[in-house]
Motif scaffolding. Structure first.
Motif, mmCIF file in Angstrom:
data_model
loop_
_atom_site.group_PDB
_atom_site.id
_atom_site.type_symbol
_atom_site.label_atom_id
_atom_site.label_comp_id
_atom_site.label_asym_id
_atom_site.label_seq_id
_atom_site.Cartn_x
_atom_site.Cartn_y
_atom_site.Cartn_z
ATOM 1 N N ARG A 126 0.840 -1.210 0.000
ATOM 2 C CA ARG A 126 0.000 0.000 0.000
ATOM 3 C C ARG A 126 0.871 1.255 0.000
ATOM 4 O O ARG A 126 0.616 2.209 -0.734
ATOM 5 C CB ARG A 126 -0.900 -0.043 1.243
ATOM 6 N N ARG A 127 1.905 1.239 0.806
ATOM 7 C CA ARG A 127 2.802 2.394 0.895
ATOM 8 C C ARG A 127 3.617 2.553 -0.395
ATOM 9 O O ARG A 127 3.835 3.660 -0.882
ATOM 10 C CB ARG A 127 3.714 2.220 2.116
ATOM 11 N N ARG A 128 4.039 1.408 -0.980
ATOM 12 C CA ARG A 128 4.792 1.494 -2.243
ATOM 13 C C ARG A 128 3.919 2.088 -3.339
ATOM 14 O O ARG A 128 4.385 2.851 -4.184
ATOM 15 C CB ARG A 128 5.305 0.109 -2.661
ATOM 16 N N GLY A 138 2.988 8.899 -6.486
ATOM 17 C CA GLY A 138 3.472 10.267 -6.296
ATOM 18 C C GLY A 138 4.677 10.571 -7.171
ATOM 19 O O GLY A 138 4.768 11.646 -7.781
ATOM 20 N N ARG A 139 5.587 9.615 -7.246
ATOM 21 C CA ARG A 139 6.791 9.850 -8.081
ATOM 22 C C ARG A 139 6.436 9.941 -9.566
ATOM 23 O O ARG A 139 6.994 10.758 -10.299
ATOM 24 C CB ARG A 139 7.822 8.737 -7.855
ATOM 25 N N LEU A 140 5.510 9.101 -10.022
ATOM 26 C CA LEU A 140 5.133 9.195 -11.455
ATOM 27 C C LEU A 140 4.424 10.518 -11.742
ATOM 28 O O LEU A 140 4.657 11.149 -12.775
ATOM 29 C CB LEU A 140 4.233 8.027 -11.852
ATOM 30 N N LYS A 178 -3.327 22.687 8.089
ATOM 31 C CA LYS A 178 -2.058 22.646 8.830
ATOM 32 C C LYS A 178 -1.048 21.714 8.145
ATOM 33 O O LYS A 178 0.142 22.013 8.090
ATOM 34 C CB LYS A 178 -2.306 22.218 10.284
ATOM 35 N N GLU A 179 -1.546 20.603 7.630
ATOM 36 C CA GLU A 179 -0.642 19.682 6.932
ATOM 37 C C GLU A 179 -0.077 20.337 5.662
ATOM 38 O O GLU A 179 1.112 20.207 5.360
ATOM 39 C CB GLU A 179 -1.375 18.387 6.562
ATOM 40 N N ALA A 180 -0.933 21.052 4.921
ATOM 41 C CA ALA A 180 -0.461 21.729 3.702
ATOM 42 C C ALA A 180 0.586 22.785 4.058
ATOM 43 O O ALA A 180 1.625 22.910 3.392
ATOM 44 C CB ALA A 180 -1.639 22.363 2.955
HETATM 45 C C1 LIG Z 1 4.454 14.928 6.589
HETATM 46 C C2 LIG Z 1 2.979 15.032 6.845
HETATM 47 C C3 LIG Z 1 2.607 16.509 6.888
HETATM 48 C C4 LIG Z 1 2.227 14.309 5.710
HETATM 49 O O1 LIG Z 1 0.845 14.541 5.716
HETATM 50 P P1 LIG Z 1 -0.227 13.346 5.590
HETATM 51 O O2 LIG Z 1 -1.582 13.982 5.525
HETATM 52 O O3 LIG Z 1 0.036 12.359 6.673
HETATM 53 O O4 LIG Z 1 0.088 12.585 4.243
HETATM 54 P P2 LIG Z 1 0.035 13.082 2.732
HETATM 55 O O5 LIG Z 1 -0.209 11.881 1.903
HETATM 56 O O6 LIG Z 1 -0.882 14.228 2.533
HETATM 57 O O7 LIG Z 1 1.512 13.599 2.469
HETATM 58 C C5 LIG Z 1 2.582 12.701 2.405
HETATM 59 C C6 LIG Z 1 3.665 13.367 1.593
HETATM 60 O O8 LIG Z 1 4.108 14.534 2.276
HETATM 61 C C7 LIG Z 1 5.433 14.800 1.843
HETATM 62 N N1 LIG Z 1 6.228 15.094 3.015
HETATM 63 C C8 LIG Z 1 6.575 14.261 4.016
HETATM 64 N N2 LIG Z 1 7.340 14.911 4.916
HETATM 65 C C9 LIG Z 1 7.472 16.173 4.454
HETATM 66 C C10 LIG Z 1 8.145 17.319 4.939
HETATM 67 N N3 LIG Z 1 8.857 17.285 6.079
HETATM 68 N N4 LIG Z 1 8.094 18.452 4.226
HETATM 69 C C11 LIG Z 1 7.399 18.508 3.065
HETATM 70 N N5 LIG Z 1 6.724 17.449 2.543
HETATM 71 C C12 LIG Z 1 6.769 16.298 3.251
HETATM 72 C C13 LIG Z 1 5.945 13.554 1.141
HETATM 73 O O9 LIG Z 1 6.003 13.812 -0.235
HETATM 74 C C14 LIG Z 1 4.890 12.516 1.471
HETATM 75 O O10 LIG Z 1 4.668 11.574 0.455
HETATM 76 P P3 LIG Z 1 5.819 10.539 0.015
HETATM 77 O O11 LIG Z 1 6.454 10.074 1.287
HETATM 78 O O12 LIG Z 1 5.092 9.481 -0.719
HETATM 79 O O13 LIG Z 1 6.758 11.345 -0.825
HETATM 80 C C15 LIG Z 1 2.565 14.387 8.186
HETATM 81 O O14 LIG Z 1 2.572 13.000 8.090
HETATM 82 C C16 LIG Z 1 3.509 14.726 9.313
HETATM 83 O O15 LIG Z 1 4.537 14.105 9.505
HETATM 84 N N6 LIG Z 1 3.158 15.713 10.102
HETATM 85 C C17 LIG Z 1 3.941 16.029 11.264
HETATM 86 C C18 LIG Z 1 4.037 17.457 11.452
HETATM 87 C C19 LIG Z 1 2.721 18.116 11.561
HETATM 88 O O16 LIG Z 1 1.745 17.693 11.001
HETATM 89 N N7 LIG Z 1 2.689 19.225 12.326
HETATM 90 C C20 LIG Z 1 1.521 19.980 12.479
HETATM 91 C C21 LIG Z 1 1.175 20.761 11.275
HETATM 92 S S1 LIG Z 1 1.753 22.405 11.416
#
Ligand SMILES: CC(C)(COP(=O)(O)OP(=O)(O)OC[C@H]1O[C@@H](n2cnc3c(N)ncnc32)[C@H](O)[C@@H]1OP(=O)(O)O)[C@@H](O)C(=O)NCCC(=O)NCCS
Length: 215
Positions: free
Chosen positions: A41-43, A49-51, A151-153
């Protein structure tokens, strides 16, 4: 697949979206090396994402190179591009922008579902929770998820510039409910350009989508 994210970004952003599927055989060796041990699932999420990233870089007119994983899990983009990746279990989106002039970009997609109530206190600040309590009860779940996604964005936008881990309480989201925008303010010690930024959101195809960009 319809392009869900493009309306959230300025016109010079290349957005590529795809259903998540297993694409190990199309990855570059450096990319495969990043996820060889991962479950299927993770792969599939990583590979899709890479493609998408590869297609986006080509559309931007940049040479296609492996997108490996940098510090903190952030994707490493080639010179001339900044980008961001998101995936749900079935859907993946990548936004890529030319740099200069753009400094960074972040996007996030979440399936519309009630947010686990036990994580609300760790995700929302006190003032965000007060704002939520003022909303009609049937709108609270979705807006809690919107704050989480925004917040994630923002996290993905700021990390490549600061290398900083941020706690959810370091960041506060103000949603413009009549429109499609949110403002991010952070209390964390970040460069002034990151202290207050506007992002955009949309609801589409059973998902919340958040996008944010920085010139
Ligand atoms: C990294 C994070 C934001 C990803 O968000 P998510 O909703 O779980 O997952 P998404 O599928 O939307 O995003 C995953 C992608 O984020 C990207 N990503 C991971 N860490 C990252 C970072 N430090 N900076 C930028 N992009 C990052 C990667 O491309 C990842 O995909 P990939 O591993 O396949 O390349 C989240 O897992 C995380 O670690 N959060 C911790 C910090 C946080 O959320 N703080 C509070 C918000 S201010």
């Amino acid at each position: 697949m319809p392009n869900l994210f493009s309306p959230l970004f300025s016109a010079d952003t290349v957005v590529v979206e795809s259903a998540v599927h297993l694409v190990d055989d199309q990855l570059m060796p450096e990319e495969l090396g990043c996820i060889r041990q991962a479950v299927e699932r993770r792969r599939a999420q990583f590979g899709t994402g890479r493609l998408c990233a590869r297609r986006a870089l080509a559309l931007l007119g940049l040479p296609v190179v492996p997108i490996t994983v940098g510090p903190g899990g952030a994707p490493l983009w080639p010179a001339g591009a900044v980008g961001s990746i998101t995936h749900t279990s079935t859907y993946c989106a990548v936004a890529v922008k030319p740099t200069p002039p753009w400094r960074s970009v972040g996007l996030d997609a979440e399936d519309l579902r009630p947010i686990d109530p036990s994580i609300v206190p760790s995700v929302l600040t006190d003032s965000e929770r007060l704002w939520l309590e003022d909303l009609p009860s049937d709108a609270r779940d979705v807006h809690a998820l919107l704050v989480f996604s925004a917040k994630e964005a923002y996290y993905k936008l700021q990390y490549p510039l600061t290398g900083r881990f941020l706690d959810f309480h370091d960041v506060e989201i103000e949603v413009d409910q009549k429109g499609d925008a949110f403002r991010v303010r952070t209390r964390a010690d970040v460069p002034a350009v990151l202290a207050s930024i506007e992002g955009r959101f949309a609801f589409a195809e059973g998902k919340i989508l958040c996008g944010i960009e920085l010139l």
